[in-house]
Design an enzyme around this catalytic site. Structure first.
Site, PDB file in Angstrom:
ATOM      1  N   SER A 129      43.858  33.154  61.166  1.00 22.40           N
ATOM      2  CA  SER A 129      43.182  34.350  60.672  1.00 22.40           C
ATOM      3  C   SER A 129      44.116  35.559  60.618  1.00 22.40           C
ATOM      4  O   SER A 129      45.084  35.651  61.367  1.00 22.40           O
ATOM      5  CB  SER A 129      42.008  34.663  61.606  1.00 22.40           C
ATOM      6  OG  SER A 129      41.445  35.921  61.293  1.00 22.40           O
ATOM      7  N   TYR A 153      42.698  38.644  54.979  1.00 18.87           N
ATOM      8  CA  TYR A 153      41.684  39.625  54.626  1.00 18.87           C
ATOM      9  C   TYR A 153      42.448  40.727  53.914  1.00 18.87           C
ATOM     10  O   TYR A 153      43.269  41.403  54.541  1.00 18.87           O
ATOM     11  CB  TYR A 153      41.011  40.186  55.884  1.00 18.87           C
ATOM     12  CG  TYR A 153      39.934  39.318  56.478  1.00 18.87           C
ATOM     13  CD1 TYR A 153      38.910  38.800  55.691  1.00 18.87           C
ATOM     14  CD2 TYR A 153      39.914  39.036  57.845  1.00 18.87           C
ATOM     15  CE1 TYR A 153      37.910  38.015  56.243  1.00 18.87           C
ATOM     16  CE2 TYR A 153      38.907  38.259  58.404  1.00 18.87           C
ATOM     17  CZ  TYR A 153      37.909  37.756  57.590  1.00 18.87           C
ATOM     18  OH  TYR A 153      36.910  36.999  58.133  1.00 18.87           O
ATOM     19  N   THR A 179      40.333  35.340  51.849  1.00 19.89           N
ATOM     20  CA  THR A 179      38.878  35.320  52.067  1.00 19.89           C
ATOM     21  C   THR A 179      38.238  36.450  51.268  1.00 19.89           C
ATOM     22  O   THR A 179      38.601  37.616  51.425  1.00 19.89           O
ATOM     23  CB  THR A 179      38.565  35.467  53.567  1.00 19.89           C
ATOM     24  OG1 THR A 179      39.139  34.344  54.247  1.00 19.89           O
ATOM     25  CG2 THR A 179      37.063  35.486  53.816  1.00 19.89           C
ATOM     26  N   LYS A 261      38.847  31.697  49.518  1.00 21.26           N
ATOM     27  CA  LYS A 261      37.787  31.266  50.441  1.00 21.26           C
ATOM     28  C   LYS A 261      36.507  32.052  50.160  1.00 21.26           C
ATOM     29  O   LYS A 261      36.543  33.275  50.008  1.00 21.26           O
ATOM     30  CB  LYS A 261      38.232  31.501  51.889  1.00 21.26           C
ATOM     31  CG  LYS A 261      37.209  31.080  52.950  1.00 21.26           C
ATOM     32  CD  LYS A 261      37.820  31.112  54.346  1.00 21.26           C
ATOM     33  CE  LYS A 261      36.906  30.536  55.416  1.00 21.26           C
ATOM     34  NZ  LYS A 261      36.053  31.501  56.066  1.00 21.26           N
ATOM     35  N   HIS A 285      30.940  31.251  55.065  1.00 16.98           N
ATOM     36  CA  HIS A 285      31.416  31.950  56.266  1.00 16.98           C
ATOM     37  C   HIS A 285      30.541  31.604  57.474  1.00 16.98           C
ATOM     38  O   HIS A 285      30.352  32.412  58.386  1.00 16.98           O
ATOM     39  CB  HIS A 285      31.403  33.471  56.028  1.00 16.98           C
ATOM     40  CG  HIS A 285      32.508  34.214  56.730  1.00 16.98           C
ATOM     41  ND1 HIS A 285      33.607  34.729  56.081  1.00 16.98           N
ATOM     42  CD2 HIS A 285      32.673  34.548  58.037  1.00 16.98           C
ATOM     43  CE1 HIS A 285      34.389  35.356  56.948  1.00 16.98           C
ATOM     44  NE2 HIS A 285      33.854  35.249  58.145  1.00 16.98           N
TER      45      HIS A 285
HETATM   46  N1  FMN Z   1      36.651  33.321  58.340  1.00 12.65           N
HETATM   47  C1  FMN Z   1      37.730  33.932  57.836  1.00 12.65           C
HETATM   48  O1  FMN Z   1      38.079  33.711  56.686  1.00 12.65           O
HETATM   49  N2  FMN Z   1      38.478  34.765  58.629  1.00 12.65           N
HETATM   50  C2  FMN Z   1      38.141  35.058  59.902  1.00 12.65           C
HETATM   51  O2  FMN Z   1      38.828  35.801  60.575  1.00 12.65           O
HETATM   52  C3  FMN Z   1      36.968  34.471  60.414  1.00 12.65           C
HETATM   53  N3  FMN Z   1      36.553  34.769  61.668  1.00 12.65           N
HETATM   54  C4  FMN Z   1      35.474  34.114  62.190  1.00 12.65           C
HETATM   55  C5  FMN Z   1      35.070  34.392  63.493  1.00 12.65           C
HETATM   56  C6  FMN Z   1      34.025  33.685  64.068  1.00 12.65           C
HETATM   57  C7  FMN Z   1      33.618  33.986  65.457  1.00 12.65           C
HETATM   58  C8  FMN Z   1      33.379  32.665  63.328  1.00 12.65           C
HETATM   59  C9  FMN Z   1      32.297  31.839  63.944  1.00 12.65           C
HETATM   60  C10 FMN Z   1      33.748  32.416  62.022  1.00 12.65           C
HETATM   61  C11 FMN Z   1      34.779  33.143  61.426  1.00 12.65           C
HETATM   62  N4  FMN Z   1      35.175  32.919  60.114  1.00 12.65           N
HETATM   63  C12 FMN Z   1      36.253  33.555  59.598  1.00 12.65           C
HETATM   64  C13 FMN Z   1      34.471  31.920  59.294  1.00 12.65           C
HETATM   65  C14 FMN Z   1      35.064  30.523  59.520  1.00 12.65           C
HETATM   66  O3  FMN Z   1      36.341  30.428  58.960  1.00 12.65           O
HETATM   67  C15 FMN Z   1      34.167  29.448  58.892  1.00 12.65           C
HETATM   68  O4  FMN Z   1      33.933  29.774  57.545  1.00 12.65           O
HETATM   69  C16 FMN Z   1      32.846  29.300  59.633  1.00 12.65           C
HETATM   70  O5  FMN Z   1      33.059  29.332  61.033  1.00 12.65           O
HETATM   71  C17 FMN Z   1      32.152  27.999  59.264  1.00 12.65           C
HETATM   72  O6  FMN Z   1      30.882  27.937  59.849  1.00 12.65           O
HETATM   73  P1  FMN Z   1      30.581  27.073  61.174  1.00 12.65           P
HETATM   74  O7  FMN Z   1      31.487  27.534  62.239  1.00 12.65           O
HETATM   75  O8  FMN Z   1      29.147  27.390  61.485  1.00 12.65           O
HETATM   76  O9  FMN Z   1      30.790  25.630  60.803  1.00 12.65           O
END
Ligand code: FMN
Length: 387
Positions: A129, A153, A179, A261, A285
């Protein structure tokens, strides 16, 4: 060819010596154990989603509406799960999705390094990330021989965005994942109830605080005035004005594979393709941003529009069987999100490795027991609607 199923034999044998598995085997078990261990605001940040949590629950439910068609005597005693992605062959079609607070989810507050080490040891790639507790250079160095991806981002300030991409290239990342669904923050009542989230308190901003261009925008350095630096981050984080017209600029920043994404509509896939993008990452997400349809239901149309472009997928993957279903619906590789995050909470690198091993063993056995020897056999025809 990796034999992922053997992981369960190891667990049974360890049991003969009186040793029980160090971490829970199911997602529900991981979630409960992680909740018990985590500080409550961080727990709400990770486990919570947008609105009433409906989208993140429907992501999970969507997998349960599919079953796998079993075939017997098909000679699937050995399975090949390996996948070619952007010129590299990975042992399995699974990757670690970016988690922007991973850094503070481990005991030592170096969760990004723990994931990178798990990536190095397992060969399972990590999408790192923008929001990391350790700078991308350190995380990139810890990936070993497993090529990783940097998730961007796109900051409001273009020169900071450019600096991030060029630093990611220099740090050895093998692809840039932009993203798109987080140009502003989703409405998250569980975070709003605490009136905070981790980055506002200065966590996981190492890529910004170490960036010469970001630093040049500050009156005082982050070391002198971390509060002001975090506010500067908040003001720069999202870019609501980003449109398809800006893709040429993003594309022009790097020769690395560029992935988008958050793409869930076939028309957006076609626009991405026209703009010279190399891969699509279908995701909602994990239900943390817009309330939407389950990403899984949108995947087949995205795959059809992507044609020969790889399609990464995440949102709601909780088991090895889910991995198989997403592959059968056309994903090239499947992203694990919260499950490996909870592994990080419980055991750092070892916890992440354990979660990945469980998911891969179950995916491998789901394929084998249903009679599929290779992921190339996983097509929509192997799935059946069960509700
Ligand atoms: N997606 C991003 O593109 N960048 C991030 O920094 C990012 N941070 C996240 C932080 C948390 C706590 C969570 C749970 C998800 C984050 N995501 C982020 C989304 C994840 O990449 C992913 O799309 C998502 O966790 C998928 O859903 P699931 O965990 O319920 O399977």
């Amino acid at each position: 060819m990796a034999n992922f199923a053997d992981f369960q034999i190891g667990l049974y044998f360890a049991g003969l010596g009186g040793q029980l598995p160090p971490y829970p085997l199911t997602f529900a078990g991981l979630e409960a154990a992680a909740q018990e261990k985590m500080e409550h605001r961080l727990w709400d940040y990770v486990a919570g989603g947008a609105g009433d949590g409906h989208t993140q629950q429907s992501n999970i439910d969507a997998f349960h509406r599919w079953g796998v068609l079993p075939r017997m005597l098909s000679g699937a005693a050995e399975r090949d799960l390996s996948v070619e992605l952007f010129g590299h062959r990975y042992p399995a079609p699974v990757f670690m999705a970016p988690i922007g607070v991973l850094g503070v989810m481990t005991d030592d507050e170096h969760g990004d390094l723990a994931a990178a080490a798990a990536s190095a040891s397992s060969g399972i790639p990590m999408v790192a990330s923008t929001l990391m507790q350790d700078p991308m250079e350190d995380v990139g160095a810890a990936l070993g021989d497993t090529p990783g991806f940097f998730q961007l981002y796109t900051p409001h300030d273009r020169e900071v965005a450019e600096s991030f991409v060029h630093r990611a290239e220099a740090a050895g990342f093998q692809g840039i994942v932009v993203t798109l669904d987080t140009w502003t923050l989703g409405f998250r009542p569980r975070d709003l109830q605490h009136a905070t989230f981790p980055q506002l308190r200065g966590y996981c901003l190492a890529n910004y605080f170490s960036d010469p261009v970001f630093r040049s925008r500050l009156q005082a350095t982050p070391e002198e005035d971390p509060g002001a630096a975090a506010i500067a981050w908040a003001l720069m984080f999202g870019n609501p004005t980003l449109t398809w017209n800006d893709l040429a600029w993003l594309r022009g920043l790097t020769d690395l594979p560029l992935l988008l994404k958050g793409i869930c509509h076939p028309d957006d896939v076609r626009r991405a393709k026209d703009a010279g993008v190399d891969g699509i990452y279908c995701s909602n997400h994990g239900g943390r941003q817009a309330a939407s349809a389950p990403a899984l239901d949108l995947l087949p149309a995205v795959v059809d529009a992507a044609d020969d472009m790889p399609v990464l997928f995440d949102s709601g993957v909780r088991s090895g069987a889910d991995v198989v279903k997403a592959l059968a619906l056309g994903a090239t590789a499947v992203g694990i999100g919260r499950p490996y995050g909870y592994g990080a909470v419980l055991g750092g690198q070892a916890g992440i490795e354990f979660v990945l091993s469980c998911l891969l063993a179950e995916a491998d056995l789901t394929m084998g027991l249903n009679g599929y020897a290779s992921i190339t056999e996983l097509t929509r025809e192997v799935l059946v609607r069960v509700t």
